[in-house]
Design a protein around this motif. Structure first.
Motif, PDB file in Angstrom:
ATOM      1  N   TYR A 260       0.838  -1.205   0.000  1.00  0.00           N
ATOM      2  CA  TYR A 260       0.000   0.000   0.000  1.00  0.00           C
ATOM      3  C   TYR A 260       0.869   1.250   0.000  1.00  0.00           C
ATOM      4  N   SER A 263       2.150   2.079  -3.340  1.00  0.00           N
ATOM      5  CA  SER A 263       1.136   2.622  -4.243  1.00  0.00           C
ATOM      6  C   SER A 263       0.813   4.082  -3.961  1.00  0.00           C
ATOM      7  N   GLN A 264       1.173   4.561  -2.766  1.00  0.00           N
ATOM      8  CA  GLN A 264       0.756   5.900  -2.362  1.00  0.00           C
ATOM      9  C   GLN A 264       1.868   6.939  -2.434  1.00  0.00           C
ATOM     10  N   LEU A 340      -1.057  -1.269  -5.577  1.00  0.00           N
ATOM     11  CA  LEU A 340      -2.316  -1.235  -4.830  1.00  0.00           C
ATOM     12  C   LEU A 340      -3.076  -2.548  -4.987  1.00  0.00           C
ATOM     13  N   ALA A 343      -1.550  -4.966  -2.721  1.00  0.00           N
ATOM     14  CA  ALA A 343      -1.972  -4.718  -1.339  1.00  0.00           C
ATOM     15  C   ALA A 343      -3.343  -5.335  -1.069  1.00  0.00           C
TER      16      ALA A 343
END
Length: 366
Positions: A260, A263-264, A340, A343
């Motif tokens: 995660y 992805s952020q 993502l 995740a």
């Protein structure tokens, strides 16, 4: 293992040959041979450790040290690979790779230990649970058959079938899917690492220094794999199967958290840190799933069990890597979007294994 190391040293030169030929097909052949060597080497290395380290507490330490050694190799080797590629070229890197295989072969040659042979009359047992009682019966798999030393497809198929039959008969047989699930999550990471290394400011393509950045990312993978087992070690014990299961379960949470984060975050250093978190979880799952199998499996069947376990992991990793590439090329997903998705898969895996471990724990207490 000595022969496989020597073979790996030769395969490394095939990469150099494919570079000079400029042939993608030669590169595919070299990769196939290298992964075949790895697929044969890892089950052998894992199965031989219990023969060298008999006590369970010592076995846990030995497997942890083995995992830490791999982590140091990943961190140092990847950093050196990225720098050497920048400074001396990819051909010299593969020459160093070939040399490292020969050094490993030398260490294998020097190993001395008291191997504990399997007794001829030792037979794996199946536990049949009925409503009234639980009784033990034996399965008749000739694990000591001399014919198995002969390399043939028939023997290979027979051994694999025996391993599958044995695992299906055991209440803990589903544990061979721990690595499978972990590999399904981290398998695409190598593809994503390349994409992240080529990512510049505002996600623009930046090839300058990409090899060095790729080496840094893989170094953070090694750092995560080094830290994970150290943090998990005080909380897990070989005489407590539930603690090993709990360590694997928590590891899936860290894999989800790391994916995660990948992805952020846009900044390179935060991507590296998230990669370390993800790799810390995958390292613990890899080590502790092996410990579970080594603790619960019959000695005479351990080699087969580890072979099936590793084969499933390699299959899962290959599928994950393929999907990671397809999603980026054909579905036009970015590396962050694929992260993502990883995740989400890791979170689903966490829930599924949490439910399974809870059920197994309840059955164990009944």
């Amino acid at each position: 293992m000595f022969v496989l190391d020597c073979t790996g040293a030769v395969v490394a030169w095939l990469y150099i040959l494919s570079y000079y030929l400029g042939s993608i097909y030669a590169l595919y052949v070299a990769t196939l041979l290298q992964m075949t060597v790895a697929a044969l080497y890892e089950p052998s290395r894992t199965a031989i450790v219990p023969s060298l380290v008999i006590e369970e507490d010592g076995l846990k330490k030995a497997m942890t040290i083995s995992g830490l050694a791999w982590s140091v190799m990943q961190a140092v080797g990847s950093s050196m690979g990225g720098l050497l590629t920048q400074w001396v070229g990819i051909q010299t890197c593969f020459a160093f790779d070939s040399l490292s295989y020969l050094v490993s072969a030398l260490f294998i040659w020097k190993i001395r230990g008291r191997y504990i042979p399997v007794e001829p009359d030792e037979e794996p047992q199946i536990r049949h649970k009925t409503n009234d009682s639980e009784e033990n019966t034996k399965i008749y798999i000739d694990a000591s058959n001399d014919d198995e030393s002969k390399l043939s497809f028939a023997n290979f198929s027979s051994m694999t079938k025996d391993g599958v039959v044995y695992l299906r008969s055991q209440p803990w047989g589903a544990f061979i899917f721990l690595k499978f699930c972990a590999a399904l999550i981290y398998g695409a990471s190598d593809i994503l690492n390349v994409s992240f290394s080529e990512q510049g400011v505002n996600n623009a393509l930046d090839m300058e220094g990409s090899s060095q950045r790729l080496g840094i990312i893989f170094a953070f993978v090694g750092i995560g794999c080094f830290i994970g087992p150290i943090l998990a070690e005080p909380w897990s014990h070989m005489d407590n199967v539930s603690s090993l299961e709990r360590s694997c379960l928590i590891s899936f949470f860290f894999m989800a958290l790391g994916c995660y984060g990948m992805s952020q975050f846009d900044h390179f250093i935060w991507i590296c840190i998230s990669t370390s978190v993800r790799s810390a979880g995958s390292s613990v799952v890899w080590i502790y799933s092996s410990l579970l199998l080594q603790k619960l499996s019959s000695t005479s069947m351990l080699g087969r069990v580890v072979a099936v376990d590793y084969a499933l992991a390699m299959l899962s990793e290959s599928v994950s890597a393929l999907l990671g590439g397809v999603l980026q090329d054909d579905a036009r997903m970015t590396a962050a979007q694929v992260s993502l998705l990883m995740a989400i898969v890791a979170s689903a895996t966490l829930v599924i294994w949490g439910m399974y471990f809870s059920r197994v724990r309840n059955d164990r207490h009944e």
